[in-house]
Scaffold this motif. Structure first.
Motif, PDB file in Angstrom:
ATOM      1  N   HIS A 100       1.990   6.436  -6.997  1.00 47.86           N
ATOM      2  CA  HIS A 100       0.937   7.399  -7.370  1.00 47.86           C
ATOM      3  C   HIS A 100       1.473   8.824  -7.266  1.00 47.86           C
ATOM      4  N   SER A 101       2.243   9.101  -6.220  1.00 52.86           N
ATOM      5  CA  SER A 101       2.725  10.461  -6.028  1.00 52.86           C
ATOM      6  C   SER A 101       3.756  10.864  -7.079  1.00 52.86           C
ATOM      7  N   ILE A 102       4.600   9.939  -7.538  1.00 50.54           N
ATOM      8  CA  ILE A 102       5.585  10.305  -8.549  1.00 50.54           C
ATOM      9  C   ILE A 102       5.026  10.226  -9.960  1.00 50.54           C
ATOM     10  N   SER A 136       0.837  -1.197   0.000  1.00 49.19           N
ATOM     11  CA  SER A 136       0.000   0.000   0.000  1.00 49.19           C
ATOM     12  C   SER A 136       0.878   1.255   0.000  1.00 49.19           C
ATOM     13  N   GLU A 137       1.920   1.231   0.801  1.00 48.55           N
ATOM     14  CA  GLU A 137       2.843   2.368   0.856  1.00 48.55           C
ATOM     15  C   GLU A 137       3.542   2.563  -0.485  1.00 48.55           C
ATOM     16  N   ARG A 138       3.982   1.481  -1.101  1.00 46.85           N
ATOM     17  CA  ARG A 138       4.616   1.573  -2.425  1.00 46.85           C
ATOM     18  C   ARG A 138       3.658   2.134  -3.462  1.00 46.85           C
ATOM     19  N   LYS A 139       2.417   1.685  -3.392  1.00 48.89           N
ATOM     20  CA  LYS A 139       1.403   2.166  -4.335  1.00 48.89           C
ATOM     21  C   LYS A 139       1.215   3.672  -4.170  1.00 48.89           C
TER      22      LYS A 139
END
Length: 116
Positions: free
Chosen positions: A110-112, A103-106
């Motif tokens: 998403h942010s980059i 979830s954190e990686r996702k």
């Protein structure tokens, strides 16, 4: 029944069935010609093994707890003893940690990906 028939009836590959035997989970008899001869009860046993593998148990764990496996109208279930409960809780905690990591990686992806 021979390995091909058990494989067909359970959806497990012959290779998987030989692996289960190597791990001490299945105990087929041997015919005079050396072929594996499985008991009809092995169909349920393979279903239990597959269900336990699908839940994240290793073959070593399955070997310790296969006698706790039961079949019912809703499939395979396990009678829980304290050590099995602890092992299942450990697997669940590991999965929760992996899910949080994904979830954190996702979120980072998403942010980059959407920053202009």
């Amino acid at each position: 029944m021979q390995i091909g028939e058990l494989a067909s009836r359970t959806g497990a590959s012959p290779r998987a069935l030989r692996h289960y035997e190597e791990r001490g989970l299945l105990f087929p008899e041997r015919s005079s010609g050396g072929y594996r001869d499985y008991d009809p009860g092995d169909i349920v046993r393979v279903a239990q093994i597959k269900s336990m593998i699908g839940a994240g148990l290793t073959t070593a764990s399955i070997k310790r707890y296969i006698d706790c496996a039961r079949e019912g109208e809703h499939g395979t279930w396990l009678e829980l003893c304290p050590s099995l409960r602890a092992e299942l809780n450990s697997i669940a905690e590991h999965l929760d940690a992996k899910q949080a990591e994904l979830s954190e990686r996702k979120q980072r992806l998403h942010s980059i990906a959407f920053v202009v």
